[in-house]
Design a protein around this motif. Sequence first.
Motif, PDB file in Angstrom:
ATOM      1  N   ASN A 112     148.054  74.631  62.984  1.00 49.02           N
ATOM      2  CA  ASN A 112     147.140  74.456  64.102  1.00 49.02           C
ATOM      3  C   ASN A 112     146.060  75.522  64.155  1.00 49.02           C
ATOM      4  OD1 ASN A 112     146.411  72.918  66.410  1.00 49.02           O
ATOM      5  ND2 ASN A 112     147.288  74.488  67.738  1.00 49.02           N
ATOM      6  N   LYS A 113     146.300  76.628  63.438  1.00 49.65           N
ATOM      7  CA  LYS A 113     145.341  77.742  63.460  1.00 49.65           C
ATOM      8  C   LYS A 113     145.085  78.222  62.029  1.00 49.65           C
ATOM      9  CE  LYS A 113     146.731  79.156  68.125  1.00 49.65           C
ATOM     10  NZ  LYS A 113     145.544  78.593  68.794  1.00 49.65           N
ATOM     11  N   ALA A 114     144.472  77.328  61.248  1.00 47.91           N
ATOM     12  CA  ALA A 114     144.104  77.655  59.868  1.00 47.91           C
ATOM     13  C   ALA A 114     142.601  77.902  59.818  1.00 47.91           C
ATOM     14  CB  ALA A 114     144.479  76.516  58.930  1.00 47.91           C
ATOM     15  N   TYR A 115     142.204  78.883  59.017  1.00 55.51           N
ATOM     16  CA  TYR A 115     140.791  79.300  59.003  1.00 55.51           C
ATOM     17  C   TYR A 115     140.272  79.503  57.587  1.00 55.51           C
ATOM     18  CZ  TYR A 115     141.416  79.938  63.979  1.00 55.51           C
ATOM     19  OH  TYR A 115     141.673  79.705  65.312  1.00 55.51           O
ATOM     20  N   VAL A 116     138.982  79.210  57.405  1.00 61.45           N
ATOM     21  CA  VAL A 116     138.319  79.469  56.131  1.00 61.45           C
ATOM     22  C   VAL A 116     137.674  80.849  56.173  1.00 61.45           C
ATOM     23  CG1 VAL A 116     137.885  77.060  55.644  1.00 61.45           C
ATOM     24  CG2 VAL A 116     136.169  78.371  56.884  1.00 61.45           C
ATOM     25  N   GLN A 117     137.283  81.323  54.996  1.00 63.39           N
ATOM     26  CA  GLN A 117     136.717  82.665  54.898  1.00 63.39           C
ATOM     27  C   GLN A 117     135.193  82.681  55.012  1.00 63.39           C
ATOM     28  OE1 GLN A 117     140.073  82.038  53.694  1.00 63.39           O
ATOM     29  NE2 GLN A 117     139.938  83.279  55.522  1.00 63.39           N
ATOM     30  N   GLN A 118     134.578  81.512  54.840  1.00 60.33           N
ATOM     31  CA  GLN A 118     133.146  81.372  55.111  1.00 60.33           C
ATOM     32  C   GLN A 118     132.843  79.891  55.279  1.00 60.33           C
ATOM     33  OE1 GLN A 118     130.407  83.341  52.415  1.00 60.33           O
ATOM     34  NE2 GLN A 118     128.646  82.305  53.309  1.00 60.33           N
ATOM     35  N   ALA A 119     132.069  79.549  56.296  1.00 51.38           N
ATOM     36  CA  ALA A 119     131.816  78.150  56.627  1.00 51.38           C
ATOM     37  C   ALA A 119     130.640  77.581  55.839  1.00 51.38           C
ATOM     38  CB  ALA A 119     131.579  77.998  58.128  1.00 51.38           C
ATOM     39  N   ILE A 120     130.803  77.559  54.525  1.00 48.05           N
ATOM     40  CA  ILE A 120     129.845  76.936  53.628  1.00 48.05           C
ATOM     41  C   ILE A 120     130.576  76.601  52.326  1.00 48.05           C
ATOM     42  CG2 ILE A 120     129.042  79.136  52.685  1.00 48.05           C
ATOM     43  CD1 ILE A 120     126.239  77.901  52.455  1.00 48.05           C
ATOM     44  N   CYS A 121     130.156  75.512  51.669  1.00 50.02           N
ATOM     45  CA  CYS A 121     130.951  74.931  50.577  1.00 50.02           C
ATOM     46  C   CYS A 121     131.318  75.903  49.455  1.00 50.02           C
ATOM     47  CB  CYS A 121     130.213  73.740  49.980  1.00 50.02           C
ATOM     48  SG  CYS A 121     130.023  72.349  51.108  1.00 50.02           S
ATOM     49  N   ALA A 122     130.315  76.366  48.701  1.00 52.35           N
ATOM     50  CA  ALA A 122     130.597  77.087  47.456  1.00 52.35           C
ATOM     51  C   ALA A 122     131.466  78.331  47.651  1.00 52.35           C
ATOM     52  CB  ALA A 122     129.297  77.435  46.741  1.00 52.35           C
ATOM     53  N   PRO A 123     131.087  79.272  48.523  1.00 52.40           N
ATOM     54  CA  PRO A 123     131.924  80.471  48.689  1.00 52.40           C
ATOM     55  C   PRO A 123     133.327  80.160  49.193  1.00 52.40           C
ATOM     56  CG  PRO A 123     129.740  80.845  49.584  1.00 52.40           C
ATOM     57  CD  PRO A 123     129.844  79.375  49.301  1.00 52.40           C
ATOM     58  N   SER A 124     133.452  79.169  50.090  1.00 54.07           N
ATOM     59  CA  SER A 124     134.764  78.808  50.611  1.00 54.07           C
ATOM     60  C   SER A 124     135.666  78.282  49.505  1.00 54.07           C
ATOM     61  CB  SER A 124     134.607  77.754  51.711  1.00 54.07           C
ATOM     62  OG  SER A 124     135.870  77.298  52.146  1.00 54.07           O
ATOM     63  N   ARG A 125     135.133  77.405  48.666  1.00 51.47           N
ATOM     64  CA  ARG A 125     135.915  76.811  47.585  1.00 51.47           C
ATOM     65  C   ARG A 125     136.272  77.854  46.523  1.00 51.47           C
ATOM     66  NH1 ARG A 125     135.585  71.016  47.356  1.00 51.47           N
ATOM     67  NH2 ARG A 125     134.822  70.296  49.373  1.00 51.47           N
ATOM     68  N   MET A 126     135.333  78.733  46.215  1.00 61.38           N
ATOM     69  CA  MET A 126     135.641  79.812  45.273  1.00 61.38           C
ATOM     70  C   MET A 126     136.771  80.683  45.802  1.00 61.38           C
ATOM     71  SD  MET A 126     131.899  81.182  44.135  1.00 61.38           S
ATOM     72  CE  MET A 126     130.564  80.026  43.837  1.00 61.38           C
ATOM     73  N   SER A 127     136.754  80.952  47.098  1.00 61.51           N
ATOM     74  CA  SER A 127     137.790  81.777  47.710  1.00 61.51           C
ATOM     75  C   SER A 127     139.160  81.121  47.577  1.00 61.51           C
ATOM     76  CB  SER A 127     137.454  82.017  49.181  1.00 61.51           C
ATOM     77  OG  SER A 127     138.428  82.825  49.799  1.00 61.51           O
ATOM     78  N   THR A 128     139.233  79.820  47.844  1.00 60.36           N
ATOM     79  CA  THR A 128     140.497  79.083  47.710  1.00 60.36           C
ATOM     80  C   THR A 128     140.997  79.105  46.272  1.00 60.36           C
ATOM     81  OG1 THR A 128     139.982  77.604  49.563  1.00 60.36           O
ATOM     82  CG2 THR A 128     141.575  76.811  47.935  1.00 60.36           C
ATOM     83  N   LEU A 129     140.099  78.892  45.327  1.00 65.40           N
ATOM     84  CA  LEU A 129     140.494  78.732  43.929  1.00 65.40           C
ATOM     85  C   LEU A 129     140.692  80.046  43.187  1.00 65.40           C
ATOM     86  CD1 LEU A 129     138.169  75.704  43.385  1.00 65.40           C
ATOM     87  CD2 LEU A 129     140.621  75.657  42.941  1.00 65.40           C
ATOM     88  N   THR A 130     140.322  81.174  43.802  1.00 62.78           N
ATOM     89  CA  THR A 130     140.565  82.486  43.192  1.00 62.78           C
ATOM     90  C   THR A 130     141.529  83.337  44.005  1.00 62.78           C
ATOM     91  OG1 THR A 130     138.698  83.535  44.347  1.00 62.78           O
ATOM     92  CG2 THR A 130     138.238  82.542  42.182  1.00 62.78           C
ATOM     93  N   GLY A 131     141.746  82.989  45.264  1.00 75.21           N
ATOM     94  CA  GLY A 131     142.559  83.838  46.136  1.00 75.21           C
ATOM     95  C   GLY A 131     141.831  85.109  46.537  1.00 75.21           C
ATOM     96  N   LEU A 132     140.504  85.103  46.421  1.00 77.01           N
ATOM     97  CA  LEU A 132     139.688  86.274  46.745  1.00 77.01           C
ATOM     98  C   LEU A 132     138.670  85.912  47.824  1.00 77.01           C
ATOM     99  CD1 LEU A 132     139.021  87.512  43.092  1.00 77.01           C
ATOM    100  CD2 LEU A 132     140.723  88.406  44.707  1.00 77.01           C
TER     101      LEU A 132
END
Length: 490
Positions: free
Chosen positions: A69-89
């Motif tokens: 219920n309280k999940a958050y992204v690290q930046q609200a824009i496609c490329a940086p958010s996806r890179m963060s998910t796929l690198t753990g950084l």
Amino acid sequence: MKKYIHIIFILFGFLLSNAQKLKTNKTKNQPNVLVFYVDDLRAELGCYGSKTAITPNIDKLASEGVMFNKAYVQQAICAPSRMSTLTGLRPETLGIYSIFTPLRKVHKDVVTMPQLFKENGYKTISLGKVYHHSFDDKESWTTQFEKDGNSYLKPENITLLEKLKKEGNKNLNGPAFEDADVEDEAYKDGRVAKNAIETLHKVKDDKFLMFVGLSKPHLPFSAPKKYWDLHNKNDFEVPSRGKPKDMYKLALTNWGELRGYYGIPAEGDLDDDLTKTLIQGYHACVSYIDAQVGKVMQTLEALDLRKSTMVIFMSDHGYKIGEYGAWNKHSNVEIDVRVPLIISRETKYESRLAGVTSDALVENVDIFSTLVDVCNLKGPKSDGKSLIPVLDNPKIKWDEIATSVYPRGNKIMGCTSTDGEWRYTEWRDAKTHEVIQAELYEHKNSLLSFVNLSGNLKYALVEKRMKSLLETQFPKNGKPFLQNDQPRKK
């Protein structure tokens, strides 16, 4: 002699049985992974309490796992958010904050999720939009289907695009929505689901990590007419266009992404009728991708892969559909950084955890470490951490804050954090960390908040606590926010 032969056969059978058990245990300890990665999806789903969303397949998946219920992204824009998910950084670790810089343009040696899994014997499959840039990290995928286009199918819209092109309007998109009376596969997400189903049949006997990247509900809101017909435009309310009082002047964007579409006014608010049409289109697209999720999940069941496959449903960031008189993402506000996240896995706690909601503060950057843990791999250094303890006990006390960033140009960085009830943001000089302005919003009962309470003496203790929590991730004497972004091609 016969006695010895008999003993040898018994021994051989014992060894064979143990080998099979070891193989079974290895498979059990290294499950398949299927990730539905959705673009621009806020938690506008039936399972999250939406009264307007029609999402039976995603709701069913939520009933089979843990819904965060309280999940958050690290930046609200496609490329940086996806890179963060796929690198753990985090974006601030990678130094990439824009959509114009592919990961491998800057980071040649970072170990990505598909790279690690491929090195450990997994088939790694990318379908649709996974990274923002189609073929970023291409060597790490065993199979990669390029994301394709064709957002418009109606003859009048195709003619319009040709006309605009002849007139030299290179940067203008077509209409912001479309409802062609076609089958699912006519639009790209239907073809992504079809490719996923065909690929599951091919890899059913292998270990696999599969990302199913669904592009909708990203603009344009194009979906088959049958999904538009599920929703009545007049059932939607126009959100308040009011801006939060004393909000930082650069906190919201001018939602230029939507303004680039044909028929959208270049300035000013949208009228109520167009607003409702766009909201209907957003919901139609969500119902459309829900149907694709259902098809893939049915195939997983039919191939007897469900129990051996961990399934994750997630989004790259939230979205505004008229709230604050704004559209799209590109900010640090709660509705843009909060996302849906559902994780379903085979576990000894399975029956107890089915359909459980967790209020633990978790982040998309945690997904990499979680999968490394689940699949018994040795992973690279990560900014996230495994969510296995939360999956085993969804009510466990977890992180105190979740953080995100959003820059405004190269000189200003917005650093934000939530404790689940309050959102505190500092807009800082990107080099010196000097605070330009702060924001404090209450979100105990709503994703929206209309008063900046920073500086209000009544909330001084709350702000002091939130500021202290923010500084654990963003020290006031920290290093400058590194910018590795490449210049935009003109």
